[in-house]
Design an enzyme around this catalytic site. Sequence first.
Site, PDB file in Angstrom:
ATOM      1  N   HIS A   1      13.471  25.128   5.529  1.00  0.00           N
ATOM      2  CA  HIS A   1      13.668  24.333   4.309  1.00  0.00           C
ATOM      3  C   HIS A   1      14.382  23.029   4.661  1.00  0.00           C
ATOM      4  O   HIS A   1      13.986  21.952   4.209  1.00  0.00           O
ATOM      5  CB  HIS A   1      14.472  25.163   3.304  1.00  0.00           C
ATOM      6  N   GLU A   2      15.437  23.127   5.479  1.00  0.00           N
ATOM      7  CA  GLU A   2      16.213  21.930   5.823  1.00  0.00           C
ATOM      8  C   GLU A   2      15.434  20.992   6.737  1.00  0.00           C
ATOM      9  O   GLU A   2      15.493  19.767   6.568  1.00  0.00           O
ATOM     10  CB  GLU A   2      17.559  22.314   6.443  1.00  0.00           C
TER      11      GLU A   2
ATOM     12  N   HIS B   1      13.211  18.789   4.822  1.00  0.00           N
ATOM     13  CA  HIS B   1      13.863  17.595   4.262  1.00  0.00           C
ATOM     14  C   HIS B   1      13.822  16.430   5.248  1.00  0.00           C
ATOM     15  O   HIS B   1      13.708  15.269   4.829  1.00  0.00           O
ATOM     16  CB  HIS B   1      15.318  17.884   3.892  1.00  0.00           C
TER      17      HIS B   1
END
Length: 183
Positions: free
Chosen positions: A153-154, A157
Amino acid sequence: MLTMDDIVREGHPALREVATEVTFPLSDEEKKLGRDMLEFLINSQDEEMAEKYGLRGGVGIAAPQLAVTKRFLAIHVHDEKDRLYSYVLYNPKIRSHSVQQACLSGGEGCLSVDREVPGYVVRSERVTIDAFDENGTPLKLRFKDYPAIVIQHEIDHLNGIMFYDHINKENPSYLPPDVDVFG
């Protein structure tokens, strides 16, 4: 100390940019921001601090969420055996990933998204990451299950990708066969 006011929300252009790699040695500002990001996560998981400063609980945060389009992130997350994964990672890259996929039963959330977004976010169940610590020391880290979902998820980003980009648009509750569901 970082607060929710420092976190940009969906619609901010930094969240859709591909972040640039940092160069070593890091600037004092890059080191401080990395440490502040980890401190934010720790504070957000402390009930007293979260209440005092109005923090939403988080297990990961990436520099673009602070309008800094550079490739670094922090995670502070426990696995199912209560092992802590607490890192600030610079220039992280996914070296390899499992064929086996996984997702969270309740979907994913994000500090930059102030709404619930229903749907499954299917990711690799295990990943190996190459990254650097703040001193430029190379790291090779393995994540599985929930921590693997968090780190992916990170890293998304850092590539201008939001979690809901992975949700099946026609059928958000569609789950491919053989996906492990956590939570």
